[in-house]
Every structure is written in structure tokens, then in C-alpha cells.
Design an enzyme around this catalytic site. Structure first.
Site, PDB file in Angstrom:
ATOM      1  N   GLU A   6     -15.252  -6.533   4.265  1.00 40.98           N
ATOM      2  CA  GLU A   6     -14.778  -4.635   4.668  1.00 40.98           C
ATOM      3  C   GLU A   6     -15.934  -4.212   4.717  1.00 40.98           C
ATOM      4  OE1 GLU A   6     -12.302  -4.189   1.109  1.00 40.98           O
ATOM      5  OE2 GLU A   6     -13.560  -5.361  -0.439  1.00 40.98           O
ATOM      6  N   ARG A  39      -5.393  -5.409   8.591  1.00 44.66           N
ATOM      7  CA  ARG A  39      -5.179  -4.162   9.273  1.00 44.66           C
ATOM      8  C   ARG A  39      -4.371  -3.140   8.308  1.00 44.66           C
ATOM      9  NH1 ARG A  39      -4.572  -4.500  15.202  1.00 44.66           N
ATOM     10  NH2 ARG A  39      -2.667  -4.258  14.491  1.00 44.66           N
ATOM     11  N   ARG A  50     -10.185   5.770  -2.098  1.00 47.10           N
ATOM     12  CA  ARG A  50      -9.231   4.725  -0.862  1.00 47.10           C
ATOM     13  C   ARG A  50      -9.355   5.144  -0.331  1.00 47.10           C
ATOM     14  NH1 ARG A  50      -8.311   0.161  -4.305  1.00 47.10           N
ATOM     15  NH2 ARG A  50      -8.377   0.519  -6.045  1.00 47.10           N
ATOM     16  N   HIS A 109       0.884  -1.159  -0.467  1.00 44.66           N
ATOM     17  CA  HIS A 109      -0.331  -0.024  -0.054  1.00 44.66           C
ATOM     18  C   HIS A 109       0.524   1.182   0.339  1.00 44.66           C
ATOM     19  CE1 HIS A 109      -3.380  -1.907   0.324  1.00 44.66           C
ATOM     20  NE2 HIS A 109      -3.362  -2.283   1.735  1.00 44.66           N
ATOM     21  N   ASP A 156     -12.026  -0.105   5.105  1.00 43.03           N
ATOM     22  CA  ASP A 156     -13.581   0.134   4.160  1.00 43.03           C
ATOM     23  C   ASP A 156     -14.231   0.533   5.104  1.00 43.03           C
ATOM     24  OD1 ASP A 156     -11.949   0.963   1.912  1.00 43.03           O
ATOM     25  OD2 ASP A 156     -12.613  -0.796   0.649  1.00 43.03           O
ATOM     26  N   ARG A 183      -5.076 -11.054  -5.040  1.00 44.49           N
ATOM     27  CA  ARG A 183      -6.926 -10.594  -4.508  1.00 44.49           C
ATOM     28  C   ARG A 183      -7.200 -10.037  -5.927  1.00 44.49           C
ATOM     29  NH1 ARG A 183      -8.545  -5.720  -1.277  1.00 44.49           N
ATOM     30  NH2 ARG A 183      -6.900  -4.478  -2.005  1.00 44.49           N
TER      31      ARG A 183
END
Length: 873
Positions: free
Chosen positions: A499, A574, A706, A136, A536, A389
Site C-alpha cells: 500500500e 480503491r 488515515r 470506511h 496510503d 484484515r
């Protein structure tokens, strides 16, 4: 005892002084004097604690355009150096009184609490902790800079030796000065956005430079403590902590992650693993010169005078051939001369280990050879297991094109029973589903190509297939069918991700219906993994409501799986910040519902958190010890189940917090323009952080942003809104109503609630309403500032109620280390905040991007603030 805080300050001053010398040498005394004046003004402003700092503003306003970048770089570099000093301080030995580590404490407590030693040893041997490294985009520092900072930490350690001569100390200081200068003369900011393959290489570098050494060191310590407290050590190949990755596999919303990228990451992972094992063999082959060996080992080496060397040379030859084949992009799975599986590595190494032990040479066997064996057990042939994913809608799209091509109708239009009937029929069919002349659209072709890449791998190099937005059993069955159609020969774990708040509330029913499918229960062979998303849900519902929904969902999932005698592993998605589920791992694990850990845990480690937890071998050892001890404690001595009254209070808190949060974020018409004007959200998109776009859609408002840049943007302005909005109203109402006594009881007796409040306190301590007000005055039109006043009033109310619950006079008064860490950084972050606000103002008054100097300075301020506040996204 020595003043350990004083030792930290000593190192920070040393690095700051060396940086100052470098700036003076490069830019001259006048520029250095300006930096020093800004620093002094910021420090004095913090001491005055007035909320305003006209001297700092005046010093920054006087800067010429060509001085913006050097000033921003100076404070950014200092904050990075302060981070290094603090990281090293966590593991330094000088000035500390030796005491039991966390594992020793937990093991002692377990034995004292009546846990049988054999049960303790069995749990330790079966621990299943998997840390999933993700890419990320919150890791600001470039890899080349990180390498320089790592060398700084090594030199700080060498300077700590007590018996250094004056000449040795001077030589170390010269090397340290050279490192600081090297960092200063290296660009702080990437000029281009990294590719997913480059992100994966960054992850490999963490393993190469830190975890490769840390894993065997951690296991030696674990083995020693377990032997002492349980009477039995770890098995030779025990892997209580392993690593997986999303880098190169997480394609949800990232068009840059393609099937070719995934294949390339898997290839490079195998290459790096082979290279690291060759380095180990370069040590082992000269070391294992013994001639005493078991007969079978002698026989397989043709009675070579040095059988261990002979056997390991064969392994070396195979590894070299494997590396060459990977360089040439050959298919190594087609030829058994190559190293293809973990057992190819383990078998000769174990043969050497067994023979040495049998011949009375266990002391030699348990040295470097044991370390290599344990690396093989942990890292395998690809360093990490790669997760895939993808969004559930992409699988629906693929099946829809298939059913239309076959003349069966539109899969997308079918209801859930019809989808399940079709999927189960095809999963049990012996014929292929995909027609020979099937011509999929580009998006569907990419989904199928990814499945083909997966099918061409052995199961041990892959982790799980994660499905975002999975809400129905058909979402899971669809992935399994597509994988089968593409030729997979093993049962890859397919993991639904829940989520959003609605997903979490729906998760128990969705999993109950999935586990009612007999075919699927046979497929999972008694083990189910479920991923809980933190980001989210918090972005959509607010921190408090999301946290309680996550807890309740986990409770229900534990019960459902227990009813069917299915072992459950919860995968926690997390983030690094409180607003995204981050915080100290030990507290987070122990605050989970009883029975939800049970010796097994999977959790993401993201962005800059990876470097902070695993960037140095000694710190990586500490981090693994925290996870292992916390999982053992939560399994052996789980926290209490919440009482009925505590549940009622949490339900009411959530019911109050949710509308308080959404009333601002979703229903206040001023919120979106206020957010856009106050924060650098728009400019953040230009910062070349990660390979993933900041938004799910190129167009769209805050709802399309995001969770990571959402939190990052608020952090830059120090309002920290995602971590607390809605909490103050809910806690105040409960405390002023009839539940004050219940809240106090929950604080004392319920780790879940106490951990939530502690994390909330940490976020509030990093908030700074005076800085937010300055951004507002400089950037936000007057008609929107009333909302800012309201938000700061809510922030103050939240601080008051948290202090009341904690019975503290000031935030973090019970956590001196963290308080000092924040106070140490604030005078160096403040100039970056004020400078950033000014730069944003200039950018928005002109055409964005037309002034390269302003753009670069702005990006550096973002990097510096992120470095100073640590967990930013």
C-alpha cells in the site's frame, strides 16, 4: 427526443418545492424566507462568477444561534434529495431512446473483432468478479434516512407513468410529500458512533433492499445478451459477480473489531440469509403446485401429490430451525438438521429445477425458482464472504510470544531466513506448536481468538485473510501457521497488501521470493491473490507517483505469476475519491496493464459509494453490468502495452511530481499548521461516522491520519489537494519541454494515461479556490496565508495544463452530465461551506463542544457537503 436533463431538473424542483413546504409548515414563513434568501444569494453569486458573495455572507451572518441548525439541515436535505433525483434519473425510461446496453456493445464488438463465440461464452461463464463492501467512514446518511430516500426514488418512478389519472397523481404527490416530511423530521446525524456490527447490518440492508433483486435481474439480462451474441447463455449457477465484505472483519487499526465481533457478524449474516431464503420459499411453495415430476423426486417425497411443495417444505423447516438456532446462539455446525453450507440449499432447489425442466415445465422452472437458485449461488449461506484484515506486526508479536514461551528465542529479532526456516519447519510438523500452559498477552490472545473463529467456519463464508504492511514471505507464512495452530482445516487465501510507495516498489521482489517457497506454491494450488492499496500510497507520495507505481507493480506481478504458471487475481483497494483511486469503474478497469484483469477482478466498494452504486436495484444492475462488460473487454481486447517512450515520460513525470508533493506535505514547516487551521480535520474526529478511529494513533500528526479523513478534510474546503498536488508541475514541465508530442500521443493511444487525466479533470472541476480562500481568511492566521496563495496558484497551473492536454476550453466541457451535476449542486453547497467556516471560527474561539447547537450545525454542514460532492472519502 425529450430533454432528459429537463426531466431531471423537473424532479429536483419538485422535491425542492416539497421540502420548502415542509420547512414552512414546521418553522414558519419567516424561517422559510431566510432559507430562500440564502439560496437565492448563493445562486446569484454563482451566476455572477466573481469569486465573492457578500450577499450570501450577510444573510448567513444575520442568523441567530438557534437558526444555524435549521438552515444547515435545509441545504443538507436538499442535496440528499437532489442525489436521489439524479440516481433515479440514471435508470428512468421516460424521455430516453432505447439503445444497446454496455454488455451488448462489448459482446458485439468482440464478435466483430474476431473473437470466437465459444470463447466469448467460456469467458462469460468463468468471470470471477468480486465486489468487496467496506465500512470506511464516509457514508454520512443514517440508514433510517436512506430508507426514506429509497421510497422517494420509488415514488418518482411511479410519477413517471404517462397514463396516471389526476387522482392517482395527486395521491402519489401526497405520499411523496409525506416522505419528504418524514426525512425532515428525522435526525440527520447519528448521535453515537456505529459499532462494527451495526456497520455490517448496514451492508446486509443493501443486499436485502437492492442486491437480492438486482442479482437475478442482472443475470437474466446477461444470459439474454450472451445467448444472442455467443449462441449460448449462462450456466444455471454461473456467478460472474459475487460479493464479499470487510464489515466486521477489518481489524487493522480498529480496536473495536474483535474476535467476538467477527463471530457475531458471521452469525447475523447467516441469520439474515436464512430469513431471505424463507421469504423466497414463501413465494415458491404456493407457486410450485405441479404434480408432474421425475420418479426420484416423487420417491423422496413419498409420492406426495404435490412433490415440489413437499420437498421445499422440508427445506423451509430446516431454514426455520437454523434461524431459531442462530437466535439462540447455538453451534449450528454440530447438527446436520441445520443449513450449514451452500449445497444444503442448492440440492433440493436443483432437484426441483431439474425435474420441472425434464417434465416440460421449463417455463415455470426459469421463473422465481431460477432466481432463487442464482441467489444461492451468489450469496450462499452468509450473503457475503467475510475478509479478515490485520497488520503484519500483530502476527509477529504473537509468534514472538510463542517462541519466547518455548525457550526458542525472540522471533521478532530473527532475520528473514531464520523466520522462514522456523515457519516452514513448524508448518510441516505433525505436533502442535502452542504449549498447553501458554498465557498470551491480551493483544496476542485476541489474534489467536480471531484465528479460532476463522477455524470454526466453513471455507465458503470466508473470503481472504489480508495482511497489511506485508513485506516478506514470513509475513504470509506466519498467518498460515497461526491458523493451523488454531485448527483450520482448509487453505484460506492469505493475501499480502502492498500500500505505500515503498511497498509497491518492493512488491515484485517480495512476491518472487514468496513464490520461490515450494511449500507455499503447493499451498496456493495455482492461484495467488495480491492486494494493491491506493489510499496510503497516494497520501504518502502524491497521486501521480502513486498511480504510476501501482501500474508498474501490477505489470511486474503479472509477469512473475505467468513465469510460474500461477493464476493471479489483483485485489484493488480503491476508495471513493480520485485521491484514493476512485472514479468510473469502466475506465479504471480498462486502464489496467494488459493481462492484469484476465477474467478476474477483486475490488473494494466503500462507504457512500456503495449506496450510489448499489442502493437501488436498477442502479445495482447497471453497476454490475459495467463491471462485467469492462472485465470482458479488458480480457478480450486489452489496452496496448506502453511504449518505451511513454514509460520514460511517466518515469520523468513521477520523478518531478513526487518531490513537488512531498516538498509541500512533508518538508514545508507551515503545511501541518495550515492544514489543521484550514480544514475541519480536528473537528472531524467528533463526527460519529464509522466505528474506526480517524487516526491510527491517538497522538500524532498528519502522518498518523488515515487516508480517508485526510481526503475528506481537504474535500470539505474544496481544495481537493490530494487529487492533484504535484501533477501540475510534472505535466507543465513535460509539456513545456521536449515531451509535448509524447503527451498528446499518450492521451490518444494509452487508456491508462487518458484515464488518469480524466480523473484529474473531475477532481479539478470540484475544486473551488474562492471557497478555499474564504476558509483561509476566516480560519488561518495571516502568517500562513502565503502557503494558501501558493497552493491555489499550483491548482490554477494544474487546471491550465490539463485543459491544454484535453484541448478543452473549460473543465468538463466534454462531459455535460457531470458538469450539470456539479453546477446543479453548487448553489446549495455554497451556503454550507460559508456556514461551516463561520462555525469553525466560533468553535475555535470558545471551548470546543460547549455549544451543542453549534456542534450539531457543524456536523450537518459536513454531512451536506459530503452529500453534495458525492465521492468524498
Amino acid at each position: 427526443m425529450s430533454d432528459t436533463h429537463g426531466l431531471l431538473r423537473e424532479n429536483v424542483r419538485l422535491l425542492g418545492s416539497l421540502l420548502g413546504d415542509t420547512i414552512r409548515a414546521h418553522l414558519g414563513d419567516q424561517m422559510f424566507a431566510k432559507v430562500e434568501a440564502i439560496r437565492a444569494a448563493a445562486k446569484q453569486g454563482r451566476l455572477a462568477d466573481s469569486g465573492e458573495n457578500p450577499a450570501l455572507l450577510a444573510a448567513l451572518s444575520a442568523l441567530e444561534d438557534d437558526e444555524l441548525v435549521p438552515v444547515a439541515r435545509a441545504f443538507n436535505q436538499f442535496l440528499n434529495l437532489a442525489n436521489i433525483a439524479e440516481q433515479y434519473h440514471r435508470v428512468r425510461r421516460r424521455g430516453r431512446v432505447p439503445g444497446p446496453g454496455m454488455l451488448a456493445t462489448v459482446l458485439s464488438r468482440a464478435v466483430a473483432g474476431g473473437v470466437a463465440k465459444e470463447d466469448l461464452a467460456e469467458l462469460a461463464g468463468n468471470l470471477n468478479i468480486e465486489l468487496v463492501l467496506t465500512a470506511h467512514p464516509t457514508e454520512i446518511a443514517r440508514r433510517t434516512q436512506i430508507q426514506k430516500y429509497d421510497e422517494v426514488a420509488v415514488l418518482l418512478g411511479e410519477l413517471d407513468y404517462d397514463e396516471l389519472s389526476e387522482e392517482e397523481r395527486a395521491a402519489l404527490l401526497t405520499r411523496l410529500r409525506r416522505c419528504v416530511a418524514g426525512a425532515w423530521h428525522t435526525n440527520d446525524i447519528r448521535t453515537v458512533r456505529p459499532t462494527p456490527v451495526e456497520e455490517a447490518r448496514w451492508g446486509f440492508a443493501v443486499i436485502e433492499n437492492s442486491l437480492w433483486q438486482a442479482v437475478p435481474d442482472f443475470l437474466r439480462g446477461f444470459d439474454r445478451e450472451l445467448l444472442q451474441h455467443a449462441g449460448r447463455g449462462l450456466a444455471t449457477l454461473a456467478t460472474p459477480v459475487r460479493f464479499a465484505a470487510w464489515m466486521g472483519g477489518d481489524r487493522d487499526g480498529n480496536p473495536n473489531v474483535t474476535s467476538q465481533v467477527t463471530a457475531e457478524v458471521l452469525r447475523e449474516a447467516r441469520w439474515m440469509a436464512a430469513d431471505l431464503y424463507l421469504r423466497d420459499l414463501a413465494v415458491l411453495i404456493p407457486e410450485l403446485s405441479m404434480h408432474a415430476a421425475l420418479p426420484d423426486l416423487k420417491a423422496r417425497t413419498d409420492d406426495a401429490p404435490e412433490p415440489y411443495r413437499a420437498l421445499l417444505r422440508v427445506l423451509r423447516t430446516r431454514l426455520r430451525a437454523t434461524r431459531r438456532a442462530l437466535d439462540a446462539r447455538q453451534d449450528i455446525m454440530a447438527d446436520d438438521q441445520f443449513i450449514r453450507t451452500r449445497s444444503d440449499l442448492l440440492e433440493p432447489l436443483q432437484a426441483c429445477y431439474t425435474s420441472l425442466c425434464a417434465c416440460g415445465l421449463a417455463e415455470i422452472a426459469n421463473g422465481n425458482l431460477l432466481d432463487t437458485l442464482r441467489r444461492v449461488a451468489c450469496f450462499g449461506v452468509s450473503l457475503t464472504c467475510l475478509d479478515i484484515r490485520q497488520d503484519a506486526g500483530r502476527h509477529t508479536e504473537a509468534l514472538n510470544e510463542l517462541t519466547l514461551a518455548l525457550g526458542l528465542g525472540s522471533y521478532a529479532d530473527w532475520d528473514e531466513p531464520a523466520r522462514q526456516e522456523f515457519l516452514l519447519r513448524e508448518l510441516q510438523s505433525q505436533r502442535p506448536l502452542m504449549p498447553r500452559n501458554f498465557a498470551p498477552s491480551p493483544d496476542v490472545a485476541e489474534v489467536l481468538a480471531t484465528c479460532q473463529v476463522i477455524a470454526g467456519q466453513t471455507s465458503e463464508v470466508l473470503g481472504s485473510y489480508i495482511i497489511s504492511m506485508a513485506g516478506q514471505p514470513s509475513d504470509v507464512l506466519a498467518v498460515i501457521l497461526l491458523l493451523r495452530e488454531c485448527g483450520i482445516q482448509y487453505n484460506l487465501p492469505v493475501v499480502p497488501l502492498f500500500e505505500t510507495l515503498a511497498d509497491l516498489e518492493h512488491a515484485p521482489e517480495a512476491m518472487r521470493r514468496l513464490l520461490d517457497v515450494d511449500w507455499y506454491v503447493d499451498y496456493i494450488q495455482g492461484h495467488q491473490q495480491v492486494m494493491i492499496g491506493y489510499s496510503d500510497s497516494a497520501k504518502g507520495a502524491g497521486k501521480l507517483s502513486a498511480t504510476w507505481a501501482q501500474y508498474r507493480a501490477q505489470e511486474a506481478l503479472v509477469q512473475i505469476c505467468a513465469e510460474q504458471d500461477i493464476r493471479l487475481t489483483l485485489f484493488h483497494g480503491r476508495g471513493g475519491t480520485v485521491g484514493r483511486g476512485g472514479g468510473p469503474a469502466q475506465a479504471a478497469i480498462f486502464s489496467q496493464p494488459p493481462g492484469s484483469v484476465n477474467g478476474s477482478l477483486r475490488v473494494t466498494e466503500q462507504g457512500e459509494v456503495i449506496r450510489h452504486k448499489f442502493g437501488m436495484p436498477a442502479i445495482a444492475c447497471q453497476s454490475m453490468e459495467v463491471y462485467a462488460s469492462a472485465v470482458m473487454e479488458a480480457t478480450l481486447m486489452p489496452p496496448p502495452a506502453p511504449q518505451a517512450e511513454w514509460r520514460r515520460v511517466m518515469d520523468e513525470l513521477s520523478a518531478t511530481a513526487h518531490p513537488a508533493y512531498t516538498g509541500i506535505v512533508e518538508r514545508n514547516p507551515q503545511f501541518v499548521p495550515y492544514f489543521r487551521q484550514l480544514t475541519p480535520e480536528q473537528e472531524l474526529g467528533r463526527l460519529p461516522l464509522g466505528s474506526r478511529p480517524a487516526k491510527r494513533r491517538a497522538a500524532g500528526g498528519v502522518e498518523s491520519l488515515r487516508a480517508i479523513p485526510w481526503v475528506f478534510a481537504w474535500t470539505q474546503t474544496r481544495l481537493m489537494l490530494p487529487a492533484w498536488l504535484g501533477c501540475g508541475e510534472a505535466l507543465h514541465a513535460a509539456r513545456e519541454g521536449s515531451d509535448a508530442q509524447q503527451l498528446d500521443e499518450m492521451m490518444r493511444e494509452w487508456p491508462f494515461f487518458r484515464s488518469f487525466i480524466d480523473m484529474l479533470e473531475m477532481a479539478l472541476a470540484k475544486a473551488d479556490p474562492a471557497i478555499t480562500r474564504f476558509y483561509e481568511q476566516r480560519l488561518v492566521e495571516a502568517s500562513l496565508r502565503e502557503l494558501g496563495e501558493e497552493l491555489r496558484a499550483r491548482l490554477a497551473e494544474t487546471c491550465d495544463v490539463v485543459l491544454g492536454l484535453l484541448q478543452h476550453e473549460s473543465l468538463l466541457s466534454g462531459n455535460a452530465d457531470l458538469r450539470q451535476s456539479i453546477d446543479l449542486r453548487n448553489p446549495y453547497i455554497d451556503p454550507l461551506h460559508y456556514l461551516q467556516a463561520e462555525l469553525l471560527h466560533r468553535e475555535r474561539q470558545s471551548n470546543a463542544g460547549e455549544n451543542q447547537s453549534t456542534d450539531l450545525a457543524l456536523m450537518i454542514t459536513m454531512a451536506g457537503i459530503a452529500a453534495g460532492l458525492r465521492n468524498t472519502g
